[in-house]
Design a protein around this motif. Sequence first.
Motif, PDB file in Angstrom:
ATOM      1  N   ARG A  57       0.840  -1.187   0.000  1.00 57.22           N
ATOM      2  CA  ARG A  57       0.000   0.000   0.000  1.00 57.22           C
ATOM      3  C   ARG A  57       0.882   1.247   0.000  1.00 57.22           C
ATOM      4  NH1 ARG A  57      -2.874   3.958   0.925  1.00 57.22           N
ATOM      5  NH2 ARG A  57      -5.080   3.892   1.363  1.00 57.22           N
ATOM      6  N   ALA A  58       0.531   2.231  -0.797  1.00 58.52           N
ATOM      7  CA  ALA A  58       1.272   3.498  -0.788  1.00 58.52           C
ATOM      8  C   ALA A  58       1.159   4.115   0.601  1.00 58.52           C
ATOM      9  CB  ALA A  58       0.675   4.441  -1.826  1.00 58.52           C
ATOM     10  N   ARG A  59       2.040   5.024   0.926  1.00 61.13           N
ATOM     11  CA  ARG A  59       2.020   5.606   2.273  1.00 61.13           C
ATOM     12  C   ARG A  59       0.769   6.446   2.485  1.00 61.13           C
ATOM     13  NH1 ARG A  59       6.037   9.061   3.604  1.00 61.13           N
ATOM     14  NH2 ARG A  59       6.948   9.035   1.534  1.00 61.13           N
ATOM     15  N   PHE A  60       0.226   6.340   3.675  1.00 58.12           N
ATOM     16  CA  PHE A  60      -1.011   7.059   3.977  1.00 58.12           C
ATOM     17  C   PHE A  60      -0.779   8.554   4.081  1.00 58.12           C
ATOM     18  CE2 PHE A  60      -3.344   3.309   4.406  1.00 58.12           C
ATOM     19  CZ  PHE A  60      -2.612   2.385   5.139  1.00 58.12           C
ATOM     20  N   VAL A  61      -1.783   9.328   3.636  1.00 52.73           N
ATOM     21  CA  VAL A  61      -1.629  10.783   3.666  1.00 52.73           C
ATOM     22  C   VAL A  61      -2.344  11.423   4.846  1.00 52.73           C
ATOM     23  CG1 VAL A  61      -1.185  11.130   1.233  1.00 52.73           C
ATOM     24  CG2 VAL A  61      -3.528  10.972   1.998  1.00 52.73           C
TER      25      VAL A  61
ATOM     26  N   ARG B  49      12.578  13.358   3.923  1.00 47.80           N
ATOM     27  CA  ARG B  49      11.894  12.930   2.709  1.00 47.80           C
ATOM     28  C   ARG B  49      10.470  12.514   3.009  1.00 47.80           C
ATOM     29  NH1 ARG B  49      15.169  10.946  -1.636  1.00 47.80           N
ATOM     30  NH2 ARG B  49      16.919  12.398  -1.716  1.00 47.80           N
ATOM     31  N   ALA B  50      10.317  11.763   4.071  1.00 47.00           N
ATOM     32  CA  ALA B  50       8.998  11.232   4.407  1.00 47.00           C
ATOM     33  C   ALA B  50       8.039  12.364   4.744  1.00 47.00           C
ATOM     34  CB  ALA B  50       9.111  10.276   5.574  1.00 47.00           C
ATOM     35  N   THR B  53       7.258  14.757   1.304  1.00 47.86           N
ATOM     36  CA  THR B  53       6.491  14.366   0.116  1.00 47.86           C
ATOM     37  C   THR B  53       4.993  14.426   0.349  1.00 47.86           C
ATOM     38  OG1 THR B  53       6.758  12.106   0.819  1.00 47.86           O
ATOM     39  CG2 THR B  53       8.201  12.869  -0.927  1.00 47.86           C
ATOM     40  N   GLY B  56       4.322  12.514  -3.391  1.00 47.26           N
ATOM     41  CA  GLY B  56       4.944  11.197  -3.446  1.00 47.26           C
ATOM     42  C   GLY B  56       4.582  10.371  -2.237  1.00 47.26           C
ATOM     43  N   THR B  57       3.769   9.358  -2.413  1.00 46.52           N
ATOM     44  CA  THR B  57       3.399   8.557  -1.267  1.00 46.52           C
ATOM     45  C   THR B  57       3.978   7.166  -1.377  1.00 46.52           C
ATOM     46  OG1 THR B  57       1.352   8.057  -2.409  1.00 46.52           O
ATOM     47  CG2 THR B  57       1.275   9.764  -0.726  1.00 46.52           C
ATOM     48  N   ASP B  58       5.047   7.060  -2.104  1.00 49.16           N
ATOM     49  CA  ASP B  58       5.698   5.789  -2.258  1.00 49.16           C
ATOM     50  C   ASP B  58       6.453   5.449  -0.985  1.00 49.16           C
ATOM     51  OD1 ASP B  58       7.607   4.531  -5.103  1.00 49.16           O
ATOM     52  OD2 ASP B  58       6.111   3.624  -3.804  1.00 49.16           O
ATOM     53  N   MET B  59       6.514   4.179  -0.671  1.00 49.51           N
ATOM     54  CA  MET B  59       7.317   3.804   0.492  1.00 49.51           C
ATOM     55  C   MET B  59       8.796   3.916   0.137  1.00 49.51           C
ATOM     56  SD  MET B  59       5.320   0.741   2.443  1.00 49.51           S
ATOM     57  CE  MET B  59       4.844  -0.296   1.072  1.00 49.51           C
ATOM     58  N   LEU B  61      11.903   5.662  -1.006  1.00 48.24           N
ATOM     59  CA  LEU B  61      12.292   7.057  -0.955  1.00 48.24           C
ATOM     60  C   LEU B  61      13.419   7.388  -1.928  1.00 48.24           C
ATOM     61  CD1 LEU B  61      12.217   7.471   2.922  1.00 48.24           C
ATOM     62  CD2 LEU B  61      10.490   8.215   1.290  1.00 48.24           C
TER      63      LEU B  61
END
Lengths: 160, 139
Positions: A57-61, B49-50, B53, B56-59, B61
């Motif tokens: 899952r993509a990182r939660f916003v 970075r976390a 973004t 960019g919501t990719d794990m 980086l």
Amino acid sequence: MPSGRQVAESVFELLLVELVCTARAQHGDDADKAVQSLTTLGNSVGSRLVEKVALDRARFVSTLDIVKFVCKELWNEAFGKQVDNLRTNHRGVFVLIDNKFRYLRHISPLDARSYAVYTAFACGLIAGALGALGLPCQVTAEVTACPATTFTVKLEEAKA
Amino acid sequence: PEMIRSVSIIAENNSPLYTRSYSEDGVQVDNDTQMLYITHAALDIVEERAAGTAAGTDMYLGLLYPTDSFQVFGYLTNTKVKFVVVTDDADVKDAEVKGLFRRMHALFADALCNPFYKRGEPLHSRRFEHAVSKLVSAF
């Protein structure tokens, strides 16, 4: 999650019922203590399960994003379906309604207060998962018309 | 050939869960302080970075920073676990590193399912160790 080694769900349901019996026996029928230990067990499972379910899952916003994930993907994995209704007061309290909560499918009707031991593990699972995702919280459940169950999630610091 | 010099898994509070370093010949090295230092310095960048973004919501980086001889890559899970990989400076392809992180994450998730392993503790699983070694040598 495809796996060559899976167990029949009925076995798991029997295990859950047995867990409740054992918890009760261990705490001399003190329902609150039994609920406590079942919740802790659920916590442990939830925090581990979520790592697998959230793997791709993509990182939660946002906080809402995380709660929705729990209502859909995690619920599917743990409880075989999605949550039917989600509500929030935007001040850190979420209400999740499952109209046919899986773990209560085969439980005979009880008075409202007696369901607590049967939903404790699930409450712990949900709280464990949310905690691992960065949202420490308290989860309680209310069963007014079995198997319809209302879960209330109270986030620890009020996050909108 | 591109070689992995170090892989690390770090908890949210920056305590190390797992870290292994390798020499240029792929031999495991204990207490490689240079790798530890590089990895530690990378953590700040992971957090930057976390946090930064929005889109960019990719794990994954990506490349955190290049030193003169190494490249450092980062990966942050939804459960706030950080993965850091250090490679020899070579034509390391983004896609390959991404794949490595994905597979390491999957291995970590499996190791986490051990009920005797508690989140936040150093990881001492032999199965995990073995699987990661294979991943590293196959890179």
